[in-house]
Structure formats: structure tokens, C-alpha cells
Design an enzyme around this catalytic site. Structure first.
Site, PDB file in Angstrom:
ATOM      1  CG  ASP A  63      -2.095   0.860   1.097  1.00 58.12           C
ATOM      2  OD1 ASP A  63      -2.704   1.179   2.118  1.00 58.12           O
ATOM      3  OD2 ASP A  63      -2.409   1.232  -0.047  1.00 58.12           O
ATOM      4  CG  ASP A  99      -7.652   1.290   3.878  1.00 58.04           C
ATOM      5  OD1 ASP A  99      -7.990   2.380   3.396  1.00 58.04           O
ATOM      6  OD2 ASP A  99      -6.626   0.674   3.559  1.00 58.04           O
TER       7      ASP A  99
END
Lengths: 250, 455
Positions: free
Chosen positions: B205, B376
Site C-alpha cells: 500500500d 482498509d
């Protein structure tokens, strides 16, 4: 003993915290954030403490003075954390006041400051109750209960829930007293808070004696009631003084 | 006494102080993340039996030839290999998504999104429902189940994908449901694999959003160039209850030219503004009126046409930044970044998107609400679910760590005002706290509380 008992113990320890949260803290999102950050602070202080003491564990069960040293160091560290929290709160207050001036809204009132200190204290209390009582409560949801040797008259879960309740009240309201004391720079109140904390923690040493928990737990709840009453007096005095000052100004 | 207190304070019924509404947008993200984590912890504690190896672990062991570890493929080399494979697959899929977006194949993307949402709800939802039914011994016959499941899955998938046609609460609940199911499925992986996967996804990420060649950054730049929305599953924290919150769209249109901030600004904008303001007042920046002038005109233009003038605003902001750079650097670091945060009072409309329901990155939407990708949600819940498989103390510690990481990411978002990866800080803090709790804290707390010693 079944889900009902487990839930009951959890509510004994955390019921007042839930009502304070739902009634006061949840209405203002900033207080929720304050609560979360003060919980985090308390957890970090606890981790530091356990890091320091990890080498000396497990403590042999005859040596009560080792436990006394442990408690004294823990209380000292937590009072230090309270001071750090106060400093951070002062910085936050400056930022908030600057922002309020910019958007021409009223600055933080006295009630707001007290609410923030209440949320901070509640965070400490909730963290204490969660880590010391709630995380060990999982077996209580099963079918039996558990007694510790030295406390054979009360289930272990009940004793720990009551002690957690006492400490929750003490943490929450002594934070209000402490913030008021730091704000007004009153030495006697500033000393009262660590003394109360230390006295309450030392009182749990009584639980080390066989059958001691029958004395220690009610005494602790009495200390919690004393803290609550003292905080009530401090808050009332401060609010009436503030009101008189406002009336005199007007 | 009560009325004394009431007259003294600007009490809730009187003048609202700044404390009333500050931080509301942050709590509107914290509540759904907490709800997702709570549901996953509940599912894990109800359904997982740590002694039996999960079917996924068995299949992974078979796939890696069954060699190596004794615990059904649960050893470090296998874990690393699995994590690496997953990251490579996700990178490839994201590049494919970027390619499709570049070729303007929006129907393809929407179809893929719909397919993945529906399959998660149908297959995983059905599996979890069956496990729950057997565990809780609820009476439900096969015909009713076969009738209820596709209908529920279809309705939730529609609610997740078409936010304009369903109430907001249902849309958000459907997104949380998808996240919960996916996270629960991930917790069925063996332990080392899960941790390796979490760390690998955090690093991925970070790289994908911040490195210049990263797939998410490419996608974001494409979206900004074209002022289009990337079709993806993203949780946007608009007010669920219009009674409590403000009507965001109304506020945006009715904004005055002079007042660049009022109470209804988001906390993120406030933080950016306050820090920028402090630096301005400290440095005596004489070009700040110019900066604000540009900002408010850009803000006005952006009010009426939310996306069209973004490019203009960026270019004008760039020129004023060049002027502002002559200001002497102060003792506070990140001064260049904070200077950037002053002109751009209007938050940018869009940020990163990604493949299927995984969308990493956190940013500000056109209405100023915070957007958090569903990926997330999923990985936060995976971490907490895996912590729940050990003990509840680790659950609380990891929960606090993740919320702290989310808060730090939001602060950074206020500073930088670009899309930021939401995974790395939280996952790092979560893993650190898990390790610390498991090694240091647990022994200490158990020692103290079994002796009924508390402080």
C-alpha cells in the site's frame, strides 16, 4: 456461569462507564476522541510498566513487599502520565481557542474544559477496567465459576469487577480534580490526587492476605465514594466562583 | 446548583461552543471501522475452533507440496511465499484495472465490481450463515435458506454498488457487511501467513500510493486528469442521520466568499488551516492575503462546479506557492507542505481506487467527507480477528493501536491533502502492540489481577 453471569460481571465493572459515555461523552464527538486517546495513553504507560517489570516476574507469593514496590512504581508512572496528558491538553486548548477566535465563536467555557477532563479520566478508567477485568472475564461466560485461594468467599470475577468499578470511579473523577488543580495551581488538590491513587492501590494489597478481599473491596468502594464527593465539592466551588465572577463582570 | 451550572456554561441549549461539532467527521469514520472490527471479533469467537486446521490451511499445504512445516503449512517460508504471491496478484490486478480505466472501459469495471460484491455476499455470506446456523443450532430449512440467501445477497450487493438509489444507512451497512465477510474469510488462513500477508499488504500500500510508478498513484492521476470517479467500493462517511449532521451539499453551495472556515468545516480542513495559519502568523507572511485571495476565488469556482476548475486551482496554487517559498523557513518542519495546505482550502474531489473491493487509501471527497477504502476496513478487521484468536487482551490493544494509526493517518491527510495509504501506520502499530501485549503485558496483568492487585 453462563452468558448472563458474564454479562453481569462486565456490567458491574463498566455499567457506570457506559452510562457516562452514552449520556455525556457520545454527544460531543471531540470527547469521544479524547476518550480514545486517553485510553491509548494509559495502555502505553501500562506496556512501559510491564516492560520494566517483565524481568522480575513471576513474583514469589510470599513476598508482599515486592508487590508493594510494584504498586508504588506503577502509581508513580501513572501520575507521571497524567502530567504529560495535562501538558498535551494545554497545547490542544491553545489550538482550539485559536481556532474558535478565527471563526468568531465563543472560546472553550469552563464546562467544556471540565467535560474534556471527564472524558480523559473516563478513558483511563475504561482502559483500567478493560485490561484488568474484562480481558480475564472470558471464562465467566462458560459453565462454572472460579475462586482464588485467598478469596474463597467471593468468586474471582465478582471481586475483580468490583475493584475495577472502584478504580473506574477513582480514575474518572480524580482526573477532573487534577485538571482543576493544575489549572488553578492549588497545591493541596494537586497532592490529593496522587495520594488518593496511592492509597487505593495500596489498599488492594490487603487482598493478598487470606480472606482479605472481603475487607479490601468494600474499603476500595468507600475510597471511590470519597473521591466522588471531593470532586463534587471542587466542581461546585469552581462553577459558583466562575458564575460570581461573570456576574461581577456584567 | 444545577441552574448555576446551566447559567455559567454556554450550555447545550444556549450558544454552541466550538466543542460541539469538532471532530464529528473523524468519529463518523471511527464508528463504522469499530463496528466492522466488533462484528469480525464476534464471528471469530463464535465460529473459530483453533485446534482444527481450517480447510484453507489444508489446501495451502497441499499446494505447496506439503513439505516444510508440521503444522499444516504454517511456517515462515510458506507464509512469506504466500504473502508474496498475493501481493504480486494484487499488483497485477491493479495494473489491469488502471489499463481498463485508461481505455475507458467503465462497463467492464462496473461489471467486475458487481460480480465481486455479489460473489462475496453469496458464497462467503452463505458459508458464514451455514456455520452460524449449525453453531447456534437455529432451525431453518433448506428451502427457506435457498430462498433467503440469494435475495439478501442481491439486495445488499445492489445497495453497495448503487448508493444513489438506496438510503445511506443501507448502503453503508452493505459495505460493512462485505468487509466483515471478506475479513472473516481471511482470518481462516494459518497464523504466520496472516501476519505475513498483513505486513506485505501494508508495504504494498505504501509503495503503490506514494511511489511514482505505483499502480494506485497511476490510477489516481488518471482520475484527476479526467475528473472522473473510479468505480470502486469505497466507504464515504456522509452523515447517516441527517438530523444530527449538516446537509453537506447545502453547506457547500451556500458558502460565503470571505469566510473560508466556519463551524461546519471538517476537522481535517480545520487542522490543516490551523497549522497553516500558525505558520503564517509566525512568519509574517505578506503574501498570505494573495494566497487567500486565490484560494477563495478557486473555492467559489469549485463551489458551483465541483470538479471543473480543479486543474485551474492547482496551477494557480502552484504559482502562489512559488511566491510563498521566499518566506524564511521556521523552526517547524514541514513548512513547505503546510504552505501548500493554506491555499487549497477546497479539498480535492477524488483519490485512489483499486481492484475488486480492495481499495486502499484515504482521502477527502468533494463534499469534504472522509473516504476510506474497503480494503482498509478488511485488513484492520483481519488483524483484530487474528488477535481475537489468541486472547481478548490482544484484541483491545490492537483495536486501540489501529484507531490511533487511523487518527495519525488523518492528521497526515490534513497536512498533505493528497491521497494517503491508510494501511501502513495502523498495521505497523497493530503488529507492534500485538507483539508487546503478547510478550510483556499479558504476564504482568495476569500476575497482578489473579492476586487481586490493581492500580
Amino acid at each position: 456461569m453462563t452468558v448472563a453471569a458474564g454479562l453481569g460481571y462486565a456490567l458491574i465493572a463498566l455499567g457506570p462507564a457506559f452510562s457516562l459515555f452514552a449520556g455525556v461523552v457520545a454527544r460531543k464527538p471531540f470527547l469521544v476522541l479524547t476518550l480514545l486517546s486517553s485510553t491509548l495513553f494509559w495502555l502505553i504507560s501500562l506496556i512501559v510498566l510491564s516492560g520494566i517489570w517483565r524481568g522480575f516476574l513471576p513474583i514469589k507469593s510470599g513476598t508482599w513487599w515486592a508487590y508493594a514496590i510494584l504498586i508504588i512504581t506503577s502509581v508513580a508512572l501513572q501520575e507521571g502520565t497524567r502530567l504529560v496528558f495535562w501538558r498535551l491538553y494545554k497545547k490542544m486548548e491553545e489550538m482550539l481557542d485559536a481556532f474558535a477566535d478565527r471563526i468568531s465563536k465563543p472560546r472553550l467555557s469552563l464546562t467544556d474544559k471540565m467535560l474534556i477532563s471527564l472524558a480523559g479520566g473516563l478513558g483511563h478508567g475504561v482502559a483500567h477496567a478493560v485490561f484488568f477485568c474484562l480481558s480475564l472475564l472470558t471464562p465467566a461466560f462458560g459453565r462454572a465459576t472460579f475462586y482464588v485461594e485467598r478469596c474463597s468467599k467471593m468468586p474471582f470475577f465478582l471481586a475483580s469487577a468490583l475493584i475495577a468499578l472502584g478504580f473506574l470511579v477513582i480514575h474518572t473523577f480524580s482526573m477532573i480534580i487534577a485538571f482543576n488543580a493544575y489549572d488553578e495551581k492549588k497545591k493541596c488538590d494537586q497532592i490529593v490526587v496522587p495520594v488518593v491513587h496511592l492509597a487505593a492501590a495500596v489498599m488492594t494489597l490487603v487482598n493478598l492476605a487470606p480472606g482479605g478481599c472481603l475487607i479490601g473491596t468494600p474499603l476500595l468502594l468507600v475510597m471511590a465514594a470519597l473521591t466522588l464527593q471531593y470532586c463534587w465539592r471542587v466542581a461546585c466551588r469552581r462553577l459558583t466562583e466562575h458564575q460570581h465572577r461573570q456576574l461581577n463582570d456584567n | 446548583m444545577a441552574d448555576a451550572a446551566a447559567t455559567v456554561s454556554g450550555d447545550p441549549r444556549g450558544r454552541p461552543t466550538v466543542l460541539d461539532s469538532l471532530g464529528e467527521d473523524i468519529t463518523r469514520i471511527v464508528y463504522p471501522v469499530s463496528a466492522c472490527m466488533l462484528l469480525v471479533v464476534l464471528l471469530v469467537s463464535l465460529l473459530s475452533s483453533p485446534s482444527a486446521p481450517s480447510p484453507l490451511a489444508v489446501s495451502i499445504a497441499a499446494a505447496t507440496g506439503g513439505g516444510g512445516g508440521s503444522g499444516g503449512g504454517d511456517d515462515i517460508p510458506t507464509a512469506l511465499v504466500t504473502a508474496l504471491t498475493f501481493v504480486v496478484a494484487v499488483t497485477a490486478a491493479t495494473f489491469l484495472l488502471a489499463l481498463l480505466f485508461y481505455l475507458r472501459c467503465t462497463p467492464c469495471l462496473r461489471a467486475y465490481l458487481g460480480f465481486s460484491a455479489l460473489s462475496v455476499l453469496l458464497v462467503l455470506g452463505g458459508q458464514v450463515a451455514l456455520l452460524l446456523l449449525s453453531r447456534l443450532r437455529l432451525p431453518l430449512d433448506a428451502v427457506s435458506f435457498a430462498l433467503l440467501l440469494p435475495n439478501a445477497a442481491g439486495a445488499l450487493a445492489l445497495a453497495a454498488l448503487a448508493p444513489a438509489s438506496v438510503p445511506i444507512a443501507l448502503h453503508q451497512a452493505a459495505l460493512v457487511a462485505i468487509a466483515v465477510l471478506t475479513a472473516f474469510w481471511f482470518t481462516l488462513l494459518p497464523e504466520w501467513t496472516t501476519w505475513a500477508l498483513l505486513v506485505a499488504m501494508a508495504i504494498y500500500d505504501l509503495a503503490a500510493v506514494l511511489l511514482p510508478g505505483g499502480p494506485l498513484r497511476v490510477l489516481l492521476q488518471l482520475a484527476i486528469e479526467r475528473n472522473e470517479e473510479i468505480p470502486a467500493l469505497v466507504y464515504e462517511a456522509r452523515p447517516v442521520d441527517p438530523r444530527h449532521g449538516r446537509n453537506w451539499r447545502l453547506w457547500r453551495e451556500g458558502r460565503q466568499p470571505g469566510a473560508d472556515l466556519d463551524v461546519s468545516s471538517t476537522t481535517v480542513e480545520v487542522i490543516g488551516e490551523v497549522f497553516g495559519r500558525n505558520l503564517d502568523s509566525n512568519s509574517g507572511n505578506s503574501s498570505s492575503p494573495q494566497v487567500h485571495g486565490v484560494a477563495t476565488s478557486a473555492g467559489d469556482a469549485n463551489n458551483s462546479r465541483p470538479r471543473a476548475t480543479l486543474a485551474a486551482a492547482l496551477s494557480s496554487a502552484d504559482s502562489t506557492i512559488a511566491q510563498a517559498e521566499e518566506v524564511p523557513v521556521l523552526r517547524e518542519h514541514r513548512v513547505a507542505v503546510a504552505e501548500m495546505s493554506v491555499p487549497l482550502i477546497q479539498p480535492r474531489p477524488e483519490r485512489s481506487g483499486e481492484e475488486e473491493e480492495d481499495e486502499d487509501g484515504i482521502g477527502l471527497s468533494s463534499s469534504g467527507a472522509i473516504k476510506l477504502g474497503l480494503g482498509d476496513f478488511i485488513f484492520y478487521s483481519v488483524l483484530v480477528g487474528r488477535a481475537a484468536m489468541y486472547d481478548y487482551m490482544t484484541v483491545y490493544a490492537c483495536y486501540l493501536a489501529i484507531i490511533a494509526g487511523l487518527g495519525i493517518t488523518l492528521l497526515l491527510l490534513a497536512f498533505f491533502r493528497t491521497a494517503l495509504p491508510a494501511l501502513p501506520v495502523s498495521i505497523t502499530l497493530g503488529v507492534v502492540f500485538y507483539v508487546l501485549t503478547r510478550t510483556l503485558l499479558e504476564e504482568f496483568v495476569v500476575q497482578c489481577s489473579t492476586n487481586l492487585l490493581m492500580f
